[in-house]
Design a protein around this motif. Structure first.
Motif, PDB file in Angstrom:
ATOM      1  N   GLY A  93      34.390  25.212  35.749  1.00 11.02           N
ATOM      2  CA  GLY A  93      35.495  24.665  36.532  1.00 11.02           C
ATOM      3  C   GLY A  93      36.870  24.959  35.963  1.00 11.02           C
ATOM      4  N   ILE A  94      36.964  26.047  35.198  1.00  5.34           N
ATOM      5  CA  ILE A  94      38.226  26.410  34.545  1.00  5.34           C
ATOM      6  C   ILE A  94      39.024  27.360  35.449  1.00  5.34           C
ATOM      7  CG2 ILE A  94      39.264  27.577  32.553  1.00  5.34           C
ATOM      8  CD1 ILE A  94      37.944  24.961  31.870  1.00  5.34           C
ATOM      9  N   ALA A  95      40.324  27.140  35.567  1.00  5.54           N
ATOM     10  CA  ALA A  95      41.196  28.086  36.267  1.00  5.54           C
ATOM     11  C   ALA A  95      41.609  29.179  35.295  1.00  5.54           C
ATOM     12  CB  ALA A  95      42.426  27.369  36.805  1.00  5.54           C
ATOM     13  N   MET A  96      41.629  30.417  35.794  1.00  5.38           N
ATOM     14  CA  MET A  96      42.011  31.525  34.918  1.00  5.38           C
ATOM     15  C   MET A  96      43.036  32.417  35.609  1.00  5.38           C
ATOM     16  SD  MET A  96      39.703  34.505  33.116  1.00  5.38           S
ATOM     17  CE  MET A  96      38.868  33.345  32.039  1.00  5.38           C
ATOM     18  N   VAL A  97      44.066  32.768  34.817  1.00  7.85           N
ATOM     19  CA  VAL A  97      45.121  33.663  35.282  1.00  7.85           C
ATOM     20  C   VAL A  97      45.158  34.871  34.359  1.00  7.85           C
ATOM     21  CG1 VAL A  97      47.612  33.920  35.623  1.00  7.85           C
ATOM     22  CG2 VAL A  97      46.487  31.768  36.216  1.00  7.85           C
ATOM     23  N   MET A  98      45.291  36.059  34.947  1.00  6.38           N
ATOM     24  CA  MET A  98      45.417  37.289  34.161  1.00  6.38           C
ATOM     25  C   MET A  98      46.817  37.859  34.340  1.00  6.38           C
ATOM     26  SD  MET A  98      41.761  39.254  34.443  1.00  6.38           S
ATOM     27  CE  MET A  98      40.265  38.531  33.727  1.00  6.38           C
ATOM     28  N   THR A  99      47.364  38.348  33.215  1.00  6.74           N
ATOM     29  CA  THR A  99      48.741  38.841  33.206  1.00  6.74           C
ATOM     30  C   THR A  99      48.853  40.356  33.293  1.00  6.74           C
ATOM     31  OG1 THR A  99      48.835  39.072  30.798  1.00  6.74           O
ATOM     32  CG2 THR A  99      49.370  36.896  31.729  1.00  6.74           C
ATOM     33  N   GLY A 100      47.819  41.063  32.839  1.00  2.00           N
ATOM     34  CA  GLY A 100      47.897  42.519  32.790  1.00  2.00           C
ATOM     35  C   GLY A 100      48.704  43.046  31.616  1.00  2.00           C
ATOM     36  N   MET A 101      49.216  42.166  30.754  1.00  2.00           N
ATOM     37  CA  MET A 101      50.001  42.578  29.577  1.00  2.00           C
ATOM     38  C   MET A 101      49.529  41.802  28.362  1.00  2.00           C
ATOM     39  SD  MET A 101      54.107  42.230  28.815  1.00  2.00           S
ATOM     40  CE  MET A 101      54.588  43.621  29.849  1.00  2.00           C
ATOM     41  N   ARG A 102      49.253  42.535  27.278  1.00  2.00           N
ATOM     42  CA  ARG A 102      48.853  41.859  26.045  1.00  2.00           C
ATOM     43  C   ARG A 102      50.030  41.790  25.081  1.00  2.00           C
ATOM     44  NH1 ARG A 102      45.304  46.622  23.008  1.00  2.00           N
ATOM     45  NH2 ARG A 102      47.049  47.438  21.792  1.00  2.00           N
ATOM     46  N   GLN A 138      45.291  34.952  30.133  1.00  2.00           N
ATOM     47  CA  GLN A 138      44.957  36.053  29.241  1.00  2.00           C
ATOM     48  C   GLN A 138      45.285  37.365  29.950  1.00  2.00           C
ATOM     49  OE1 GLN A 138      41.602  38.087  29.278  1.00  2.00           O
ATOM     50  NE2 GLN A 138      40.239  36.743  30.432  1.00  2.00           N
ATOM     51  N   PRO A 139      45.414  38.463  29.186  1.00  2.00           N
ATOM     52  CA  PRO A 139      45.782  39.732  29.808  1.00  2.00           C
ATOM     53  C   PRO A 139      44.715  40.308  30.728  1.00  2.00           C
ATOM     54  CG  PRO A 139      46.307  39.752  27.476  1.00  2.00           C
ATOM     55  CD  PRO A 139      45.471  38.535  27.716  1.00  2.00           C
ATOM     56  N   ASP A 157      46.440  36.054  23.390  1.00  2.00           N
ATOM     57  CA  ASP A 157      47.375  37.176  23.405  1.00  2.00           C
ATOM     58  C   ASP A 157      46.742  38.463  23.913  1.00  2.00           C
ATOM     59  OD1 ASP A 157      45.743  37.508  21.155  1.00  2.00           O
ATOM     60  OD2 ASP A 157      47.322  38.415  19.946  1.00  2.00           O
ATOM     61  N   ALA A 158      45.414  38.555  23.847  1.00  2.00           N
ATOM     62  CA  ALA A 158      44.696  39.740  24.349  1.00  2.00           C
ATOM     63  C   ALA A 158      43.454  39.257  25.089  1.00  2.00           C
ATOM     64  CB  ALA A 158      44.325  40.675  23.203  1.00  2.00           C
ATOM     65  N   PHE A 159      42.730  40.193  25.682  1.00  2.00           N
ATOM     66  CA  PHE A 159      41.580  39.781  26.500  1.00  2.00           C
ATOM     67  C   PHE A 159      40.469  39.158  25.657  1.00  2.00           C
ATOM     68  CE2 PHE A 159      40.629  44.465  25.956  1.00  2.00           C
ATOM     69  CZ  PHE A 159      39.503  44.335  25.149  1.00  2.00           C
TER      70      PHE A 159
END
Length: 538
Positions: A525-534, A507-508, A485-487
């Motif tokens: 080897g993990i894919a990571m996506v950031m949302t910019g919102m927590r 994660q945000p 839910d948060a970084f």
């Protein structure tokens, strides 16, 4: 400077000889008017109320005859007159007040039956601006407040549910009411006008998008008295705020015991979560315990979603709340009743499903008629010592965010679908929140820990326990994705997720160590996506 009070002792009993009736809600009006007439009480009334009483064959005097002035401006001005307010506000045992009444021909009004224009109903129905404003009552609240202030002499009734107690009082006291009774009515009257004004001011704040108005009021109508609050030594009540947001406050309870404080809190959490999933697109089920999800899933059908949700944590689901984003059908109802469940909440239910649930007499079934809008703004209130914390509902949705892939490897199509699902769920998990998801279902949830690492480990442990309960040889989290839910403040939380078998994370972002966390993801080897919102949730 405070206004001085005259040293006059209020009478215990005041005989009701003259009553003013002006109501928007005419429930029980004619029966009340008949009972008062039979006691010889003179009836004064306004507009539509007078018309209804007259059509029932009862004698009634129009307020315009009392004021000597006609109702004008579409009824906006009719009771704002000294002959009305003098009759309500006069201190009968004060010589000056009696002299003014005699000089100006003002008759005392002993009873006021007033309820207000239906502002809350118009607001809840989404009435357009001018219609909503037109349903703001002015004369009604003025008469209510005048009567309540002068409760030493005037009985003020603002709720049809109090007609019977009023008549009982009069029967017990030879046509009079006691001071204690008038005090209770006055307290309720002031609470009613306070809630009414709170609804109006709240509507203005929302309509004008004023985030922090200088004054903020909140009000509601008692929907239920709780046996107790979170614990037996705490008293509690449930109040509907009149906004009309579909949920526990608007639901019809078809069966089962009265809801407890904790039931309502958990059921609200469950229904707000499933509202994140559009019923036209997917069937979704959430199982909640202590306001946290212990299983959430989507599927082609509700029964498919329920089975997947239950698999996540079948132990915690015992005694939980089940929320559905579609009408409860017989197939899923048959599955739900196999596990002890406190509450089921859904927009609707088929007759076959109702019959199945009816066999479990203590199982509460709530039908709301619709889903709340997860993207709608609205105030959330939390009390603290000496004040209130007020904020918008968390209306952020992942569908509206600009997602950024920050690792060398991008998520696969299935991973991205699960990442979106996981982040939707994480929004409704107490922080620190970690949610493992696979194939559109939670497979591990870690909630409310002081350390994000602990949340990740707890979620992984629950995943392993669920696998064991299902007779599987490896944790459900293996091959899953994970949402935070948060970084991640450090890479350790991410590494815990890697150990659990996660292949992608959402994660945000925003930590000063984002680069270290991204590097750790790349190394594994993990894919990571950031949302910019927590989505902190406390």
């Amino acid at each position: 400077m405070a206004v001085a009070a005259k040293a006059i002792t209020p009478p215990d009993r005041v005989t009701i000889r003259r009553a003013l009736l002006s109501v928007s809600d005419k429930t029980g009006l004619i029966d009340l008017a008949k009972a008062l007439s039979e006691r010889g009480v003179e009836l004064l009334s306004t507009g539509g109320t007078a018309k209804a009483i007259r059509e029932a064959g009862l004698a009634v005097k129009d307020v315009s005859d009392v004021t000597g002035f006609p109702e004008i401006m579409d009824g906006r001005v009719k009771t704002l007159h000294p002959n009305v307010h003098g009759g309500l506000l006069a201190i009968r045992d004060d010589a000056d007040h009696r002299g003014a009444m005699d000089e100006h021909g003002i008759g005392a009004i002993d009873l006021a039956i007033i309820n207000l224009y239906p502002f809350e109903e118009v607001r809840a129905a989404g009435g357009e601006y001018r219609l909503t404003v037109e349903n703001i009552d002015i004369g009604g609240p003025a008469m209510v407040r005048a009567s309540a202030k002068n409760h030493a002499y005037v009985s003020i009734v603002v709720d049809p549910s109090d007609y019977a107690p009023l008549l009982a009082q009069m029967a017990e006291n030879d046509g009079a009411t006691t001071y204690a009774f008038r005090q209770r009515l006055a307290g309720k009257a002031f609470a009613r006008t306070a809630a009414y004004d709170a609804a109006i001011s709240g509507w203005f704040a929302e309509t004008l998008e004023v985030d922090a108005p200088d004054y903020r009021a909140f009000g509601g109508k008692l929907a239920a008295v709780m046996r107790y609050g979170e614990n037996p030594h705490q008293s509690a009540g449930f109040y509907a705020d009149g906004t009309g947001r579909p949920g526990v406050a608007t639901a019809t309870q078809l069966q089962g015991k009265t809801l407890s404080y904790n039931n309502i809190n958990d059921t609200d959490a469950a229904f707000e979560l499933v509202a994140e999933f559009e019923p036209e697109t997917t069937a979704a089920v959430a199982i909640i315990k202590h306001a946290n999800p212990c299983g959430v899933a989507e599927g082609e059908t509700l029964v498919d979603a329920y089975r997947k949700a239950l698999r996540c944590d079948p132990v915690s689901a015992f005694g939980g709340i089940v929320a559905l984003n579609r009408a409860l059908d017989a197939e899923v109802a048959e599955e739900i009743v196999k596990v002890f469940t406190e509450v089921i909440i859904a927009p609707d239910a088929s007759e076959d499903a109702k019959a199945i649930i009816a066999a479990k007499k203590n199982l509460r079934l709530l039908l709301t008629g619709g889903l709340p809008d997860a993207a709608a703004r609205g105030a959330m209130v939390k009390s603290v010592g000496g004040g209130l914390l007020v904020q918008d509902r968390d209306f952020g949705r992942i569908d509206d965010l600009d997602l950024k892939v920050v690792t060398k490897r991008a998520p696969s199509e299935q991973e991205m679908a699960d990442l979106r699902f996981a982040f939707r769920v994480a929004k409704h998990v107490k922080s620190n929140a970690i949610v493992y998801v696979k194939d559109g279902a939670t497979v591990g949830v870690g909630a409310g820990q002081m350390s994000r690492v602990d949340s990740a480990r707890i979620a992984a442990r629950k995943s392993a326990d669920a696998a064991e309960a299902a007779g599987l040889s490896e944790p459900l989290s293996k091959g899953s994705v994970v949402a935070s839910d948060a970084f991640f403040p450090f890479a350790d939380g991410l590494l815990s997720a890697v150990e659990a078998g996660a292949t992608a994370v959402i994660q945000p972002g925003g930590s000063m160590r984002d680069d270290e966390v991204i590097a750790a993801a790349d190394e594994n080897g993990i894919a990571m996506v950031m949302t910019g919102m927590r989505h902190f949730r406390h």
